[in-house]
Design an enzyme around this catalytic site. Structure first.
Site, PDB file in Angstrom:
ATOM      1  N   TYR A   1       0.852  -1.194   0.000  1.00  0.00           N
ATOM      2  CA  TYR A   1       0.000   0.000   0.000  1.00  0.00           C
ATOM      3  C   TYR A   1       0.882   1.237   0.000  1.00  0.00           C
ATOM      4  O   TYR A   1       2.061   1.190   0.345  1.00  0.00           O
ATOM      5  CB  TYR A   1      -0.986   0.009   1.171  1.00  0.00           C
ATOM      6  CG  TYR A   1      -0.371   0.289   2.521  1.00  0.00           C
ATOM      7  CD1 TYR A   1      -0.294   1.591   3.024  1.00  0.00           C
ATOM      8  CD2 TYR A   1       0.134  -0.738   3.307  1.00  0.00           C
ATOM      9  CE1 TYR A   1       0.258   1.848   4.267  1.00  0.00           C
ATOM     10  CE2 TYR A   1       0.685  -0.492   4.547  1.00  0.00           C
ATOM     11  CZ  TYR A   1       0.754   0.792   5.019  1.00  0.00           C
ATOM     12  OH  TYR A   1       1.318   1.046   6.239  1.00  0.00           O
ATOM     13  N   CYS A   2       0.278   2.341  -0.410  1.00  0.00           N
ATOM     14  CA  CYS A   2       0.927   3.650  -0.370  1.00  0.00           C
ATOM     15  C   CYS A   2      -0.100   4.631   0.167  1.00  0.00           C
ATOM     16  O   CYS A   2      -0.918   4.252   1.006  1.00  0.00           O
ATOM     17  CB  CYS A   2       1.458   4.048  -1.747  1.00  0.00           C
ATOM     18  SG  CYS A   2       0.194   4.196  -3.025  1.00  0.00           S
ATOM     19  N   ALA A   3      -0.104   5.852  -0.318  1.00  0.00           N
ATOM     20  CA  ALA A   3      -1.079   6.828   0.169  1.00  0.00           C
ATOM     21  C   ALA A   3      -2.453   6.610  -0.449  1.00  0.00           C
ATOM     22  O   ALA A   3      -3.458   6.523   0.254  1.00  0.00           O
ATOM     23  CB  ALA A   3      -0.605   8.253  -0.089  1.00  0.00           C
TER      24      ALA A   3
ATOM     25  N   TYR B   1      -3.313   4.171   2.308  1.00  0.00           N
ATOM     26  CA  TYR B   1      -3.435   4.613   3.699  1.00  0.00           C
ATOM     27  C   TYR B   1      -4.549   5.651   3.872  1.00  0.00           C
ATOM     28  O   TYR B   1      -5.202   5.676   4.918  1.00  0.00           O
ATOM     29  CB  TYR B   1      -2.104   5.156   4.215  1.00  0.00           C
ATOM     30  CG  TYR B   1      -2.175   5.432   5.694  1.00  0.00           C
ATOM     31  CD1 TYR B   1      -2.145   4.373   6.604  1.00  0.00           C
ATOM     32  CD2 TYR B   1      -2.322   6.729   6.181  1.00  0.00           C
ATOM     33  CE1 TYR B   1      -2.245   4.608   7.976  1.00  0.00           C
ATOM     34  CE2 TYR B   1      -2.431   6.964   7.544  1.00  0.00           C
ATOM     35  CZ  TYR B   1      -2.396   5.909   8.431  1.00  0.00           C
ATOM     36  OH  TYR B   1      -2.501   6.138   9.785  1.00  0.00           O
TER      37      TYR B   1
END
Length: 126
Positions: free
Chosen positions: A90-92, A119
């Site tokens: 995952y990232c932003a 996130y």
């Protein structure tokens, strides 16, 4: 004139189809519910590909931070993972993790799960 329309139609079709989901046999897009069910509290390979500053401001469960923006160290870090076990990324918001998923696929990982909401979605839905 007819040939121009045929070429235009072909280019348009290729453009639209390239924007479709890039899911492959090894990469699966997942959502918040999947992360809650399959990741939280479980012994899985969960990788946050954001910067250390982003990671330190909040992260999901026991995620490790492999900063995608540092390509060389990112490649070294992912090679510490088990390529035959599932990896959750995952990232932003989902862009960097999708890119990271392609890198893992190229490096021989076989089960890659990309949390497409990232996130930001996680934080909104807690």
């Amino acid at each position: 004139m007819r040939n121009i329309w045929m070429v235009f139609s072909l280019v348009l079709f290729m453009g639209v189809s390239s924007c479709q989901s890039q899911e492959s046999a090894t990469i699966t897009k997942v959502d918040n519910a999947t992360i809650k069910q399959d990741v939280i509290g479980k012994n899985v390979q969960l990788v946050d590909v954001r910067t250390p500053e982003e990671y330190n401001s909040g992260h999901i469960d026991d995620a490790v931070n492999f900063d995608l923006s540092r390509q060389k160290s990112f490649l070294e870090q992912i090679n510490t993972l088990d390529k035959d076990k599932p990896v959750y990324l995952y990232c932003a918001v989902g862009s960097r993790s999708a890119y990271a998923a392609k890198i893992l696929e190229r490096e021989g990982f076989t089960k890659i799960f990309d949390y497409s909401g990232g996130y930001m979605d996680w934080a909104r839905n807690q």
